[in-house]
Design a protein around this motif. Structure first.
Motif, PDB file in Angstrom:
ATOM      1  N   SER A 179      55.665 -20.618  20.997  1.00  0.00           N
ATOM      2  CA  SER A 179      54.339 -21.148  20.680  1.00  0.00           C
ATOM      3  C   SER A 179      54.345 -21.712  19.266  1.00  0.00           C
ATOM      4  N   HIS A 180      53.558 -22.746  19.057  1.00  0.00           N
ATOM      5  CA  HIS A 180      53.404 -23.283  17.709  1.00  0.00           C
ATOM      6  C   HIS A 180      52.002 -23.841  17.538  1.00  0.00           C
ATOM      7  N   GLN A 181      51.519 -23.755  16.320  1.00  0.00           N
ATOM      8  CA  GLN A 181      50.208 -24.284  15.958  1.00  0.00           C
ATOM      9  C   GLN A 181      50.335 -25.046  14.647  1.00  0.00           C
ATOM     10  N   ALA A 182      49.514 -26.068  14.495  1.00  0.00           N
ATOM     11  CA  ALA A 182      49.509 -26.848  13.260  1.00  0.00           C
ATOM     12  C   ALA A 182      48.105 -27.378  13.013  1.00  0.00           C
ATOM     13  N   ARG A 183      47.737 -27.477  11.739  1.00  0.00           N
ATOM     14  CA  ARG A 183      46.422 -28.006  11.373  1.00  0.00           C
ATOM     15  C   ARG A 183      46.511 -28.724  10.028  1.00  0.00           C
ATOM     16  N   LEU A 184      45.891 -29.870   9.933  1.00  0.00           N
ATOM     17  CA  LEU A 184      45.784 -30.618   8.685  1.00  0.00           C
ATOM     18  C   LEU A 184      44.312 -30.889   8.440  1.00  0.00           C
ATOM     19  N   ALA A 185      43.819 -30.472   7.275  1.00  0.00           N
ATOM     20  CA  ALA A 185      42.389 -30.590   6.975  1.00  0.00           C
ATOM     21  C   ALA A 185      42.175 -31.192   5.603  1.00  0.00           C
ATOM     22  N   GLY A 186      41.128 -31.981   5.473  1.00  0.00           N
ATOM     23  CA  GLY A 186      40.710 -32.514   4.192  1.00  0.00           C
ATOM     24  C   GLY A 186      39.291 -32.066   3.877  1.00  0.00           C
ATOM     25  N   THR A 187      39.063 -31.619   2.651  1.00  0.00           N
ATOM     26  CA  THR A 187      37.752 -31.110   2.229  1.00  0.00           C
ATOM     27  C   THR A 187      37.240 -31.934   1.051  1.00  0.00           C
ATOM     28  N   HIS A 188      35.982 -32.308   1.122  1.00  0.00           N
ATOM     29  CA  HIS A 188      35.366 -33.035   0.015  1.00  0.00           C
ATOM     30  C   HIS A 188      34.024 -32.399  -0.316  1.00  0.00           C
ATOM     31  N   LYS A 189      33.809 -32.124  -1.598  1.00  0.00           N
ATOM     32  CA  LYS A 189      32.565 -31.523  -2.057  1.00  0.00           C
ATOM     33  C   LYS A 189      31.793 -32.520  -2.909  1.00  0.00           C
ATOM     34  N   THR A 190      30.488 -32.565  -2.678  1.00  0.00           N
ATOM     35  CA  THR A 190      29.586 -33.380  -3.498  1.00  0.00           C
ATOM     36  C   THR A 190      28.574 -32.433  -4.130  1.00  0.00           C
ATOM     37  N   PRO A 191      28.903 -31.849  -5.295  1.00  0.00           N
ATOM     38  CA  PRO A 191      28.038 -30.823  -5.896  1.00  0.00           C
ATOM     39  C   PRO A 191      26.610 -31.290  -6.135  1.00  0.00           C
ATOM     40  N   SER A 192      26.412 -32.553  -6.489  1.00  0.00           N
ATOM     41  CA  SER A 192      25.062 -33.036  -6.779  1.00  0.00           C
ATOM     42  C   SER A 192      24.162 -32.988  -5.554  1.00  0.00           C
ATOM     43  N   LEU A 193      24.764 -33.079  -4.377  1.00  0.00           N
ATOM     44  CA  LEU A 193      23.997 -33.021  -3.126  1.00  0.00           C
ATOM     45  C   LEU A 193      24.072 -31.651  -2.460  1.00  0.00           C
ATOM     46  N   GLY A 194      24.941 -30.769  -2.951  1.00  0.00           N
ATOM     47  CA  GLY A 194      25.149 -29.489  -2.296  1.00  0.00           C
ATOM     48  C   GLY A 194      25.840 -29.641  -0.953  1.00  0.00           C
ATOM     49  N   LEU A 195      26.677 -30.666  -0.825  1.00  0.00           N
ATOM     50  CA  LEU A 195      27.282 -31.008   0.465  1.00  0.00           C
ATOM     51  C   LEU A 195      28.788 -30.787   0.435  1.00  0.00           C
ATOM     52  N   THR A 196      29.293 -30.080   1.446  1.00  0.00           N
ATOM     53  CA  THR A 196      30.734 -29.900   1.650  1.00  0.00           C
ATOM     54  C   THR A 196      31.092 -30.419   3.029  1.00  0.00           C
ATOM     55  N   GLN A 197      32.111 -31.289   3.088  1.00  0.00           N
ATOM     56  CA  GLN A 197      32.526 -31.872   4.354  1.00  0.00           C
ATOM     57  C   GLN A 197      34.009 -31.591   4.597  1.00  0.00           C
ATOM     58  N   VAL A 198      34.325 -31.244   5.842  1.00  0.00           N
ATOM     59  CA  VAL A 198      35.707 -30.959   6.234  1.00  0.00           C
ATOM     60  C   VAL A 198      36.018 -31.734   7.507  1.00  0.00           C
ATOM     61  N   ILE A 199      37.126 -32.443   7.507  1.00  0.00           N
ATOM     62  CA  ILE A 199      37.611 -33.092   8.715  1.00  0.00           C
ATOM     63  C   ILE A 199      39.027 -32.593   8.949  1.00  0.00           C
TER      64      ILE A 199
END
Length: 644
Positions: free
Chosen positions: A287-307
């Motif tokens: 078995s094998h698993q893999a994941r690639l994620a990018g995170t971006h934070k916009t502190p002025s908006l209080g917004l965190t996004q992950v794809i």
């Protein structure tokens, strides 16, 4: 040359291959960590000194869900204190969760939460769903994971419509692995014990400017005991061999943006019997698993996004006394987006979408079917939004809504509401929730050549729970009690539909049951003194077929665990564990109730060396977790861990 000789030769070569790779891999990691620490440390000083931000755990929800969801958490500290070597041992400490193995040590297990079947429980490791799509109920293999990699295991009970998906009627198991938190560190451990058991693991991790990394390898070789119970006539040993590795890499590109990657690989070779006689069958699993994620934070908006994009694949071959093995391959790929928006400390919104593909490729020539191969896939997509509100101090509300669509089953909408209120004067928290779930048949259940039923329809579930947490004596005593009730419509159950032409058995699946599950879950911890701590869990649950009034006995009526830890000195810790399970049936055959106890001792010699030992099943109880299956008798293990 006989088929039996061929299968035996294959098993022997697999065993040598696994043992050789385990030794080489552990030596490699140990050599890197011992020979080049100065080089790694120097490299970190030459890279840009960009602060590495705290990573949001994969699949984390809005803050209000911490109080409105019924959940239990096992931490890395708990795993070390209990000397846990396998995930199924973790699950023994969780109220509401029952575990049953189909075949012997290392086999896939049916995880049930609140009486709901394995297909109603989703398991994630760092955001990757890891259930095997090629098997009935998409079961999860509990073996093969290095326990030292785990930071926490969060078990969320009840429907979880929202970020985890619609098919979560029983609940979700969310596993988070460790990440580097020092410039450089390493660890190596070995353990020897009964049944010719040998375990080993090595790890290195570090922070180098904007980069953090962690690499680990582990292996186990177990001579084993008879999978067919010795008291019923089992004689030969069924061994288990496994090795694997995991790696994660994080890059803090800017103060607001980072990338994370995670890979995991496992190779296993397991021997097993039938529950009626000794056999020489084996399963070879990769078995094998893999994941690639990018995170971006916009502190002025209080917004965190992950794809993120992830992939999980499991391949296993069942080797019997036939010319060819039966092979099963399941794969699950997923692209998901997750946004968390903090409008203010009292209002949080989470939203997201995901698209994925499940596939199976089965080759079962020994069914003697005229069409032994099955190759089918299913595409699916969904979107959700979750709202968390704290309108008054100590009062939380959550609401989630989700819509899903799948290739073979159309679409459905599900939702969940939750609330919690904390009474500061008495340190009491009361909570409750109500939610729905939608569970489609697995690809195996619908399309397997011999056992599949293309007419299967989806299950639907509605469930509620109510709970209370009480803290006493300034938090030295913590008691959690939850009462739950679920109703499952059109539950998929095994059935005998008659043997199809060319097939060797009559097993199949049908939507035959309307099932109600209900029960009470209890969990407590008690700091008896500065050196003594007691913990325990108890679950009472009952599942009934509402169409026949019959109790479904594959779910035990009672389960309980208890432990008493004693810090003899700051460096010396002793613990005793007790577990109990009521009688339970599987495939119409009943295993009796049992209880067993373990003793454990650990000595932290210094910052570098730790020595441990334990005795499992101290009273040498002879019991069966499943009818006809063997279990280990009194067992002794000892090992040491070196940190650097």
């Amino acid at each position: 040359m006989t088929p039996g000789f061929l299968s035996g030769l294959l098993r022997e070569r697999c065993a040598r291959h696994i043992e050789g790779n385990v030794l080489k891999a552990c030596l490699l990691v140990f050599s890197i960590s011992c020979l080049f620490p100065a080089t790694l440390a120097a490299a970190s000083s030459t890279l840009p000194q960009l602060t590495v931000s705290e990573t949001i755990p994969a699949m984390a929800g809005v803050p209000q869900e911490q109080t409105t969801i019924s959940q239990s958490t096992v931490t890395a500290e708990d795993i070390q204190r209990n000397q846990i070597t396998r995930l199924d041992e973790v699950f023994q400490h969780i109220p509401g969760l029952s575990l049953s193995h189909t075949n012997g040590y290392g086999d896939q297990a049916q995880l049930r939460l609140r009486g709901a079947g394995a297909r109603n429980v989703r398991v994630f490791i760092d955001g990757i769903e890891v259930s095997d799509t090629s098997r009935a109920q998409s079961q999860f293999y509990v073996s093969g994971m290095n326990m030292d990699d785990i930071e926490s295991v969060d078990v969320l009970r009840g429907p979880q419509a929202g970020r985890f998906g619609a098919d979560t009627g029983g609940g979700v198991i969310n596993i988070t692995t460790k990440r580097a938190n020092t410039p450089f560190s390493g660890k190596s451990a070995v353990e020897l014990g009964s049944y010719k058991t040998r375990r080993g693991q090595s790890m290195i991790s570090g922070l180098s400017g904007p980069i953090d990394y962690r690499v680990s390898l582990h292996g186990e070789n177990r001579g084993g005991y008879s999978d067919y119970n010795r008291r019923r006539g089992g004689t030969e040993r069924d061994g288990y061999r496994q090795w694997g590795g995991a790696a994660r890499l994080g890059i803090q590109a800017t103060e607001q943006a980072r990338a994370d990657s995670f890979v995991r690989y496992t190779r296993e070779d397991r021997f097993y019997d039938w529950n009626t006689q000794d056999r020489f069958d084996s399963v070879d699993l990769t078995s094998h698993q893999a994941r690639l994620a990018g995170t971006h934070k916009t502190p002025s908006l209080g917004l965190t996004q992950v794809i993120a994009i992830s992939d999980s694949k499991t391949e296993h071959a069942i080797v019997r006394d036939f010319p060819l093995p039966d092979t099963y391959e399941g794969q699950r790929s997923r692209l998901d987006y997750l946004g968390t928006w903090t409008l203010n400390p009292s209002v949080n919104i989470q939203f997201g979408a995901d698209v994925g593909r499940d596939s199976i490729n089965l080759s079962a020539p020994n069914y003697t079917s005229p069409s032994p191969n099955t190759d089918v896939s299913m595409r699916k997509h969904g979107a959700f939004v979750t709202l968390g509100i704290t309108p008054l101090d100590n009062l939380d509300f959550t609401a989630s809504g989700r819509t899903d669509n799948q290739t073979h089953h159309g679409g459905d909408e599900n939702w969940k509401l939750g609330t919690a209120y904390h009474i500061a004067l008495t340190e009491t928290t009361v909570r409750g929730s109500y939610g729905t779930a939608w569970q489609t048949p697995s690809l195996y259940e619908r399309y397997d050549t011999c056992r599949g039923n293309p007419n299967l329809t989806s299950e639907s579930l509605r469930g509620w729970d109510a709970g209370v947490q009480q803290r006493l004596n300034s938090g030295r005593v913590i008691l959690n009690v939850d009462w739950f009730n679920n109703m499952i419509k059109d539950q998929i159950m095994p059935s005998k539909k008659g043997t199809r032409p060319g097939c060797s058995d009559s097993d199949g699946y049908e939507n035959t049951a309307r099932v109600r599950t209900r029960g009470i879950e209890t969990e407590f911890s008690w700091q008896l003194s500065s050196t003594l701590t007691a913990r325990g869990t108890h679950t009472w649950q009952i599942s009934e077929n509402q169409l026949t009034g019959e109790r479904l006995r594959d779910v035990p009526l009672h389960q309980a665990t208890g432990s008493l830890g004693w810090a003899i000195t700051p460096a010396l810790h002793a613990q005793t564990n007790l577990r109990y399970r009521d009688q339970a049936s599987q495939f119409g055959q009943r295993a009796s109730e049992y209880w067993a106890t373990d003793l454990k001792l650990a000595w932290t010699v210094n910052e570098t060396l730790r020595i441990h030992g334990r005795m499992e099943n101290v009273l040498n109880r002879r019991y069966e977790e499943q009818y006809g299956r063997g279990t280990p008798g009194r067992s002794v293990f000892a090992g040491l861990t070196v940190q650097y």
